[in-house]
Design an enzyme around this catalytic site. Structure first.
Site, PDB file in Angstrom:
ATOM      1  CG  ASP A  31      -1.188   5.875  -5.189  1.00  0.00           C
ATOM      2  OD1 ASP A  31      -1.558   6.371  -4.308  1.00  0.00           O
ATOM      3  OD2 ASP A  31      -1.294   4.734  -5.407  1.00  0.00           O
ATOM      4  CD  GLU A  47      -0.628   1.663 -11.307  1.00  0.00           C
ATOM      5  OE1 GLU A  47      -1.649   1.115 -10.669  1.00  0.00           O
ATOM      6  OE2 GLU A  47       0.342   1.237 -10.792  1.00  0.00           O
ATOM      7  N   GLY A  80       0.732  -1.119  -0.100  1.00  0.00           N
ATOM      8  CA  GLY A  80       0.012   0.028  -0.014  1.00  0.00           C
ATOM      9  C   GLY A  80       0.909   1.332  -0.129  1.00  0.00           C
TER      10      GLY A  80
HETATM   11  P1  ADP Z   1       1.814  -1.388  -4.525  1.00  0.00           P
HETATM   12  O1  ADP Z   1       1.866  -0.401  -5.707  1.00  0.00           O
HETATM   13  O2  ADP Z   1       0.927  -0.974  -3.603  1.00  0.00           O
HETATM   14  O3  ADP Z   1       3.347  -1.618  -3.840  1.00  0.00           O
HETATM   15  P2  ADP Z   1       0.932  -3.168  -6.585  1.00  0.00           P
HETATM   16  O4  ADP Z   1       0.298  -4.451  -6.585  1.00  0.00           O
HETATM   17  O5  ADP Z   1       0.291  -1.893  -7.195  1.00  0.00           O
HETATM   18  O6  ADP Z   1       1.287  -2.637  -5.058  1.00  0.00           O
HETATM   19  O7  ADP Z   1       2.742  -3.243  -7.062  1.00  0.00           O
HETATM   20  C1  ADP Z   1       3.503  -4.226  -6.712  1.00  0.00           C
HETATM   21  C2  ADP Z   1       4.074  -4.803  -7.830  1.00  0.00           C
HETATM   22  O8  ADP Z   1       5.180  -3.831  -8.422  1.00  0.00           O
HETATM   23  C3  ADP Z   1       5.011  -5.921  -7.628  1.00  0.00           C
HETATM   24  O9  ADP Z   1       3.966  -7.048  -7.784  1.00  0.00           O
HETATM   25  C4  ADP Z   1       5.962  -6.031  -8.891  1.00  0.00           C
HETATM   26  O10 ADP Z   1       5.303  -6.259  -9.896  1.00  0.00           O
HETATM   27  C5  ADP Z   1       6.302  -4.456  -8.894  1.00  0.00           C
HETATM   28  N1  ADP Z   1       7.517  -4.189  -8.106  1.00  0.00           N
HETATM   29  C6  ADP Z   1       7.722  -3.459  -7.167  1.00  0.00           C
HETATM   30  N2  ADP Z   1       8.993  -3.206  -6.747  1.00  0.00           N
HETATM   31  C7  ADP Z   1       9.617  -3.814  -7.510  1.00  0.00           C
HETATM   32  C8  ADP Z   1      11.223  -4.269  -7.852  1.00  0.00           C
HETATM   33  N3  ADP Z   1      11.992  -3.698  -6.902  1.00  0.00           N
HETATM   34  N4  ADP Z   1      11.246  -5.125  -8.744  1.00  0.00           N
HETATM   35  C9  ADP Z   1      10.270  -5.675  -9.524  1.00  0.00           C
HETATM   36  N5  ADP Z   1       9.223  -5.271  -9.551  1.00  0.00           N
HETATM   37  C10 ADP Z   1       8.880  -4.556  -8.533  1.00  0.00           C
HETATM   38 MG    MG Z   2       0.398  -0.080  -6.941  1.00  0.00          MG
END
Ligand code: ADP
Ligand code: MG
Length: 386
Positions: free
Chosen positions: A176, A164, A128
């Site tokens: 965000d 997105e 989140g």
């Molecule tokens: P939030 O944005 O709340 O963290 P989301 O589901 O929107 O949750 O985004 C999370 C996704 O972002 C992960 O499943 C992954 O695909 C991607 N992500 C985040 N950080 C990384 C990273 N360091 N390397 C690769 N992918 C990442």
């Molecule tokens: Mg997200």
């Protein structure tokens, strides 16, 4: 949590992977929302701040149309794509975020060629804190500069929203990426989601002897899943029945009339949005007039409204909030889209350790997965590092 690579290390890693040094290194932060939840897509008010956890990208433009992407996270290997054939559904996993941004830029008519990109991020994933927007905002900031695309912050906000919504398929608003792109150290970002108007509001928690704790419940949320879409649909239904463009146009004084016109569930959804908008405005007033110690009751009220009226909390979030409060936090609430993810607690520095231990103990006693608890501070928005 692994330590983030600094710009020099990221550039060196880039060079060893791609065989040439990057054109530059950019970073964009995750965010927490201090208050104003599910108000963004109702044209309402939100008050997030950019945090001191960032996604960093080293990028080099290529003369051809090949796109090569690598993340330091998770041994996923190199992903290759072609700038000439980006389309919805063509990408998987984390690469949807950078490729979505490039796709959204193409949809705006911009020329997007090939590039090599290395990502490193210490924004917790799926907590989140918007790790996805941190990636998107770092990528768009890099591209905007490298390609001299001339996008302003509002353009970049809309392009990352398009990425997105239409490429990743997550129906998120503009909060965000606005925090990530337009946030500033020591401030929250008061954002009017109707017109993208902003005001930076001082949030010097530390000088007031307070710390913002994030309690990641480790319960995974998914914005793309049913609950979020259902809440949006309820809000749209409510606005339609009440004859307004968006719930932003409904005031506290209209709630009595709304109760007579809406079914009980839709009314509770509407009441959350209307009272939450009012809490954001009061929080801004209090931060400007009195400072962070005054906003605790508004955080508490926001949580109750999300728990009971909007019904987007979960037992783990409720426990984190309750225990934080009884262990000395002056206010606490779930933050983000809900159904899991994180809570925030505003606690006196002297009580922070007590809050941590109490929440960890309560989670263990309830046999919940151990939470991850850390402090965040309002940090700078997206920028070039090297
Ligand atoms: P939030 O944005 O709340 O963290 P989301 O589901 O929107 O949750 O985004 C999370 C996704 O972002 C992960 O499943 C992954 O695909 C991607 N992500 C985040 N950080 C990384 C990273 N360091 N390397 C690769 N992918 C990442
Ligand atoms: Mg997200």
């Amino acid at each position: 949590m692994t330590l983030p690579l600094d710009a020099g290390h990221l550039a060196a890693t880039f060079e060893s992977v791609f065989g040439a040094s990057p054109d530059g290194v950019w970073q964009a932060p995750g965010r927490v929302n201090l208050i104003g939840e599910h108000t963004d897509y109702n044209d309402g008010f939100v008050l997030p701040f950019a945090i001191d956890r960032t996604a960093r990208v080293a990028v080099r433009l290529r003369p051809d149309s090949t796109i090569r992407l690598l993340s330091t996270f998770g041994n996923q290997g190199l992903t290759t794509a072609d700038a000439g054939s980006l389309s919805r559904g063509s990408a998987r996993g984390w690469t949807r975020y950078p490729l979505g941004v490039l796709w959204a830029l193409q949809q705006r008519g911009l020329q997007v060629g090939g590039l090599d990109l290395l990502l490193d991020s210490d924004v917790p994933r799926g907590a989140g804190l918007s790790s996805s927007h941190a990636i998107e905002c770092a990528v768009i900031t890099a591209f905007n500069e490298l390609a001299s695309a001339g996008l302003d912050a509002r353009d970049m906000v809309l392009a990352t929203q398009r990425a997105e919504n239409d490429f990743v398929g997550a129906p998120t608003g503009i909060m965000d990426q606005s925090a990530s792109l337009r946030g500033a150290a020591g401030h929250t970002l008061f954002l009017d989601c109707r017109d993208q108007g902003i005001k930076l509001v001082p949030f010097e928690a530390e000088s007031a002897g307070l710390v913002t704790l994030v309690i990641d419940t480790r319960v995974s949320h998914s914005h793309a899943a049913g609950g979020y879409a259902a809440r949006r649909a309820s809000c749209e239904r409510g606005a339609e029945v009440l004859g307004v463009k968006a719930l932003r146009d409904v005031g506290l004084e209209d709630l009595d009339r709304a109760a007579g016109l809406l079914d009980p569930e839709t009314f509770r959804r509407v009441r959350h949005v209307v009272t939450e908008n009012s809490r954001v405005l009061r929080t801004v007033d209090l931060l400007e007039s009195t400072g962070p110690p005054a906003i605790g009751p508004l955080l508490d009220a926001s949580h109750v409204s999300m728990r009971d009226d909007f019904e987007i909390s979960c037992p783990e979030l409720d426990l984190a909030v309750e225990v934080s409060r009884s262990a000395g936090a002056i206010g606490a609430r779930m933050t983000g889209g809900g159904f899991g993810g994180s809570a925030i607690a505003l606690a006196p520095v002297a009580a922070a350790q007590q809050v941590r231990s109490a929440v960890e103990g309560a989670f263990a006693a309830a046999r919940y997965t151990a939470p991850s608890i850390f402090s965040v501070r309002p940090a700078a928005g997206a920028m070039r590092l090297a």
